[in-house]
Scaffold this motif. Structure first.
Motif, short mmCIF file in Angstrom:
data_model
loop_
_atom_site.label_atom_id
_atom_site.label_comp_id
_atom_site.label_asym_id
_atom_site.label_seq_id
_atom_site.Cartn_x
_atom_site.Cartn_y
_atom_site.Cartn_z
N GLU A 143 0.84 -1.20 0.00
CA GLU A 143 0.00 0.00 0.00
C GLU A 143 0.88 1.25 0.00
OE1 GLU A 143 -4.00 0.08 2.12
OE2 GLU A 143 -2.70 1.28 3.42
N LYS A 144 1.81 1.29 0.96
CA LYS A 144 2.75 2.42 1.02
C LYS A 144 4.01 1.97 1.75
CE LYS A 144 0.82 4.27 5.30
NZ LYS A 144 0.11 5.32 5.98
N SER A 145 5.08 2.73 1.60
CA SER A 145 6.31 2.40 2.31
C SER A 145 7.18 3.64 2.44
CB SER A 145 7.08 1.28 1.60
OG SER A 145 7.66 1.77 0.42
N PHE A 146 8.04 3.63 3.45
CA PHE A 146 8.98 4.75 3.63
C PHE A 146 10.14 4.29 4.50
CE2 PHE A 146 5.53 5.11 6.73
CZ PHE A 146 6.21 5.14 7.94
N PHE A 147 11.16 5.13 4.56
CA PHE A 147 12.35 4.83 5.36
C PHE A 147 12.44 5.77 6.56
CE2 PHE A 147 13.37 3.42 1.07
CZ PHE A 147 13.85 2.14 1.30
N VAL A 148 12.97 5.25 7.67
CA VAL A 148 13.14 6.08 8.87
C VAL A 148 14.57 5.93 9.40
CG1 VAL A 148 12.37 6.56 11.22
CG2 VAL A 148 10.72 5.79 9.51
N PRO A 149 15.40 6.94 9.20
CA PRO A 149 16.73 6.90 9.81
C PRO A 149 16.64 7.05 11.33
CG PRO A 149 16.65 8.46 7.98
CD PRO A 149 15.24 8.11 8.31
N LYS A 150 17.45 6.28 12.03
CA LYS A 150 17.46 6.34 13.51
C LYS A 150 18.86 6.71 13.99
CE LYS A 150 13.27 4.63 14.74
NZ LYS A 150 13.06 3.34 15.34
N LEU A 151 18.91 7.40 15.12
CA LEU A 151 20.18 7.76 15.75
C LEU A 151 19.87 8.19 17.18
CD1 LEU A 151 21.21 11.33 14.61
CD2 LEU A 151 19.11 10.29 13.84
N CYS A 152 20.92 8.54 17.94
CA CYS A 152 20.69 8.99 19.32
C CYS A 152 19.79 10.21 19.30
CB CYS A 152 22.01 9.32 20.01
SG CYS A 152 21.77 10.05 21.65
#
Lengths: 279, 403
Positions: A143-152
């Motif tokens: 249906e949909k998708s996205f990216f999520v960068p993670k860090l402190c």
């Protein structure tokens, strides 16, 4: 010494004298130990607290409205709508900070919402500018998708600084959370306390490690390595105390969210475009 | 995990759990310290005369466990040479920073209590023994070989007050261990104000169970007679505290289950899945239900001493398994759910290495070795068969009897 003793010695005995001198010795030892312990612990701690309150430390602001004019208070904004999941930031971080294999100061998650209502989450591997490492998903089912960068998140109310038993975790005046590698004893309590999984015990140094927003670069006026490497402008870093900075303008112009806001840690890493599934 | 939630753990969880079997052992050993002390305090402060035969032993056992409570922590630290930073540069906003001070205070308190309890015998031995052994007893007598009735009365008074201080001390020592876990808001399975109370109750349970087992087994080794009333009262006390501990642990789970929510969904899958052996069998069925049902039979008035001893040892061991399982489920189980709340971290304990199971076994053996050594130094069981043998020889009646 004329104090009566609880244990009178037999007449003619020299025990009274020796008993009293022993008592004096023990009393001196107790006083020396107490003073020594206080001078090593409580007194420096009280001095630190007094200095901190004079400097205004411990009342870290998290936005332009709270910061004094002319001060530097760093913040980080992640625009998830721009991230293409290339993993360049991960490689840049790994190289810049000599992060061991299998450990991460930053990473990128992929959220895929399927048409059947389920959500698939996985992580971009360190394969620069290549999507080959991600398992393929039939686009017809998505249906949909996205990216999520993670860090402190460099929180204002940092659980990691709170729980560090030896004071090895601390916040710089610019609001960056760091670890004193010379003081950390590697108890992992901060790893447990961080709600975001961003802390780890470095395999090489055997002390707590985490994202520093590349403090060594920032102090020289450069951007963090991941920000520098991002080809799409997903990662914005800057002085949130300056209303004219790029990050302040972006914060003012967008709907902003933070991770796990219910925990009240007040992260200074903020996001555009999060959904409820992102934790 | 729910079939709708595919597994995803945060990448830094891939290296395994941050706290391993050594951190299971640490609260287990401090629990035994606190529990054994409570038995001694029940005699010395609350005048529980039936515990007289084991009162001295309880103190020595408590000290033996306390002496090695920090060993698992030192083995766990990645920079153990900096362990004293916790006292040199403590950060008092951390729940953990008080550990060095609380632990040192408690170890000192136990040492002083033991020296006071055994002082008449230590003075006697210091006077009669020669050479290195004599010197050892002179050191233990703190160089003062006078033992007057007035001095003994003063010692007795001091002992009473130390025991009174020791009770909140034991509660702080172990309740505080629970707080280290309960104060972590990042971990929903730990973050509950119930945690210190749960830890404290299970500590008392484990201490009483360990003393029961050791009392019977050491009596067998010494070919000595076990005091039937003492054993009966220990089993009764065990049942009471086990009842409270199980009720608290059950209430905590019931509360989570009743409230429901995502976290309970994950926790449920862990408890009845990955932790099935240690939770369902170790903590609930064998460790709690069987002892709770069997204990009233074991402390029945009309029961032969032999049967009571056998039942006491078996039930004591089961309860010790219960508490160890509970520690495992909290420490290991509590970390298994990744903070992504989408996956479970593999927790396969290694056998070898500094934090391996073999090392844990070695560490757990050390308090028993010290206990055996202390048996050679101190007359732990002297007058244990007499009614007042566990207390002071001069004035065996505790100051407060409560009757």
């Amino acid at each position: 010494m004329t104090e009566p003793t609880d244990f009178p010695a037999p007449e003619g005995s020299s025990l009274t004298e020796s008993g009293e001198s022993r008592r004096e010795f023990l009393w001196d030892a107790v006083r020396t130990f107490t003073f020594g312990a206080l001078s090593l612990t409580a007194i420096p701690a009280l001095v630190d607290i007094a200095e901190a309150s004079e400097d205004g430390e411990g009342k870290a602001a998290d936005g332009p409205k709270e910061a004094k004019k002319g001060t530097i208070l760093y913040g980080f904004l992640v625009d998830t709508t721009k991230c293409v999941g290339c993993g360049g930031c991960m490689v840049a971080c790994q190289t810049e900070n000599d992060v061991p294999d299998g450990q991460f100061r930053t990473w990128v998650e992929r959220y895929v919402y399927m048409k059947d209502g389920s959500v698939r989450v996985d992580m971009v591997r360190e394969a620069p500018y290549s999507f080959a490492a991600l398992p393929p998903i039939d686009p017809e089912l998505v249906e949909k998708s996205f990216f999520v960068p993670k860090l402190c998140n460099h929180c204002v109310n940092t659980p990691c600084i709170q729980v560090c038993p030896v004071g090895a975790s601390f916040m710089t005046p610019e609001g960056i959370v760091l670890v004193d590698a010379e003081r950390c004893m590697g108890c992992s309590y901060c790893v447990q306390a961080c709600p975001f999984g961003t802390r780890f015990i470095n395999k090489n140094t055997q002390v707590a490690d985490k994202c520093t927003w590349c403090y060594h670069r920032v102090k020289k006026g450069e951007k963090p390595a991941c920000v520098e490497a991002c080809p799409t402008g997903t990662r914005i870093f800057g002085n949130i105390a300056d209303p004219e900075s790029d990050i302040s303008k972006a914060l003012a112009a967008n709907r902003i969210d933070v991770l796990k806001s219910y925990l009240g840690t007040r992260p200074k890493t903020r996001y555009i475009g999060l959904t409820a599934e992102v934790v | 995990m729910s079939p709708h939630v595919p597994e995803f753990i945060f990448p830094n969880d891939g290296g395994g759990l941050a706290w391993t079997v050594m951190i299971v052992l640490y609260p287990y050993i401090t629990g035994l310290v606190a529990g054994a002390f409570v038995v001694a305090a029940l005699y010395h402060v609350f005048g529980k005369q039936a515990f007289a035969p084991v009162a001295k032993f309880a103190l020595v056992a408590s000290f033996s466990f306390c002496a090695f409570a920090t060993t698992p922590l030192l083995l766990h630290l990645h920079q153990p040479q900096r362990a004293f930073n916790i006292m040199m540069t403590p950060n008092f906003t951390s729940a953990m920073s008080g550990f060095g001070f609380i632990y040192s205070f408690y170890l000192l308190l136990l040492a002083v209590e033991i020296l006071l309890v055994f002082r008449p015998q230590i003075v006697e031995l210091a006077k009669t023994r020669r050479g290195v052994v004599g010197l050892l007893y002179k050191v233990l007598a703190l160089g003062n070989l006078r033992d007057t009735p007035r001095g003994q009365a003063a010692d007795h008074k001091l002992l009473h007050w130390l025991s009174i201080i020791g009770i909140p001390g034991a509660c702080i020592l172990h309740g505080y261990v629970g707080f280290i876990f309960g104060g972590i808001k990042a971990n929903p399975s730990w973050s509950t104000p119930m945690m210190p109370v749960i830890f404290l109750c299970s500590a008392i349970v484990s201490g009483v169970a360990m003393l029961t087992v050791l009392y019977v087994l050491i009596a067998k080794l010494r070919k000595a007679v076990v005091d039937d009333e003492c054993l009966r009262q220990m089993l009764k006390t065990l049942w009471l505290f086990l009842l409270v501990a199980v009720a608290l642990e059950g209430l905590d789970l019931l509360n989570k289950a009743y409230e429901g929510g995502d976290h309970w969904d994950h926790e449920k899958h862990l408890l009845f899945g990955n932790l099935r052996v240690t939770f369902v069998w170790g903590q609930v069925l064998l460790g709690s239900l069987v002892p709770l049902v069997a204990l009233p039979f074991a402390f029945r008035q009309k029961l032969s001493l032999g049967t009571r001893k056998s039942l006491g040892v078996i039930i004591g061991l089961l309860v010790l398994v219960q508490v160890l399982s509970m520690r495992w489920n909290v420490v290991i189980g509590g970390q298994m759910l990744s903070k992504s709340f989408r996956g479970v971290i593999e927790a396969v304990p290694e056998w070898h290495g500094r934090e391996g199971l073999l090392m844990a076994l070695v560490v757990f053996t050390l308090p028993f070795v010290l206990l055996a050594v202390l048996h050679f130094i101190l007359p732990v069981w002297k007058d244990a068969s007499s009614k007042h043998g566990g207390g002071r020889l001069v004035d065996p009646t505790p100051l407060k009897t409560g009757t």
